[in-house]
Design a protein around this motif. Structure first.
Motif, short mmCIF file in Angstrom:
data_model
loop_
_atom_site.label_atom_id
_atom_site.label_comp_id
_atom_site.label_asym_id
_atom_site.label_seq_id
_atom_site.Cartn_x
_atom_site.Cartn_y
_atom_site.Cartn_z
N THR A 177 0.86 -1.18 0.00
CA THR A 177 0.00 0.00 0.00
C THR A 177 0.89 1.23 0.00
N VAL B 226 -7.11 -2.44 -2.39
CA VAL B 226 -5.89 -3.13 -2.80
C VAL B 226 -6.31 -4.38 -3.57
N GLN C 137 -2.98 0.17 -5.94
CA GLN C 137 -3.97 0.68 -4.98
C GLN C 137 -4.77 1.82 -5.61
#
Length: 284
Positions: A141, A171, A178
């Motif tokens: 992330t 995600v 992302q």
């Protein structure tokens, strides 16, 4: 600060007494599990109501997020102790999930393979503990600040309530980049949940509301539950009722598919944070 930061900063209290419960979820019903943050306990509300019992989880300090496996094993984010514990549904001894370096874990989610996702809030990351025992990994992330609630959709995509950034991120399960979910006007989002249609529900704690984003597009809506004060965890019951942990009002609110919201009759709650129902029994 709002509820999520209070989860990490509030003073500790001793656990409230209760009746130990080591039974797996009842067949044909759906017990509701509630993490009672200020009392350092997790409660189990039996199917159909009745007096809650205390889950046999020892040594908890500020429990928050929870996740239930199909086996009845209950995972609890033991936030104040920087760990996640597992309470087996078959009555076996409590264990600590094998993780490293957690700092104020909050949200939990389990995928179909049994992999556990943990919002490692003060480390600004999400970690994954694979079911095969291969060891903790960090989910790729970017830019998270105090991630909070987690949820998985039907395709295995992971959704993260990015608390300080006032957004929800997605995600992809296939490793794609992302993205930010198009939920507007959020302030300090906390809990996340999907219904069976795939609609995403978000506890918009800073705005004292829960919002709903339809899976097929269409306008964002506010769930008809008034008087909330820093709503936190979310869960769905077997009839499609939405349950909301109304953190600062010391209650859990039920929003049925038809009819108005009501307070679930659970006496003595003190800042309920997380909610969970057995998998496969929630939603519409």
């Amino acid at each position: 600060m709002a509820a999520a930061l209070l989860l990490c900063a509030a003073p500790f209290a001793s656990a409230a007494p209760g009746t130990a419960d080591r039974h797996p979820p009842a067949h044909g019903g759906a017990p509701l599990y509630i993490s009672d943050y200020a009392d350092n306990t997790v409660l189990r509300l039996p199917p159909g109501g009745g007096d809650p019992v205390t889950v046999a989880a020892s040594g908890l300090t500020r429990p928050t997020g929870m996740a239930l496996a199909p086996s009845g094993d209950l995972y609890i984010a033991d936030t104040g102790n920087n760990r996640v514990v597992r309470v087996p549904g078959d009555g076996g001894p409590q264990t600590t999930v094998d993780t490293t370096g957690l700092s104020r874990p909050i949200g939990l989610a389990l995928n179909a393979a049994g992999d556990l996702y943990i919002a490692d809030s003060f480390n600004d990351r999400v970690v994954k503990v694979p079911a095969d025992g291969s060891g903790q990994v960090t989910v790729p992330t970017s830019g998270l600040l105090h991630p909070n609630g987690l949820a998985l959709d039907g395709a295995g995509n992971l959704y993260v309530a990015d608390f300080v950034n006032d957004r929800v991120v997605k995600v992809p399960a296939d490793g794609g980049p992302q993205t930010t979910v198009p939920v507007t006007g959020l302030s300090q989002p906390t809990g996340l949940a999907f219904d069976r249609r795939g609609d995403l529900f978000v506890s918009d704690s800073g705005n004292d509301r829960v919002v709903r984003l339809p899976a097929g597009g269409g306008p964002q809506r506010v769930v008809p539950a008034t008087g909330l004060n820093s709503p936190y965890g979310l869960a769905f019951g077997p009839t499609g009722a939405l349950y909301i942990a109304d953190f600062n009002n010391d209650r859990v609110v039920e929003v049925p598919v038809r009819g108005g919201p009501r307070t679930v009759p659970v006496a003595g709650l003190h800042t309920p944070a997380g909610l969970a129902v057995p998998p496969g029994r929630e939603g519409y």
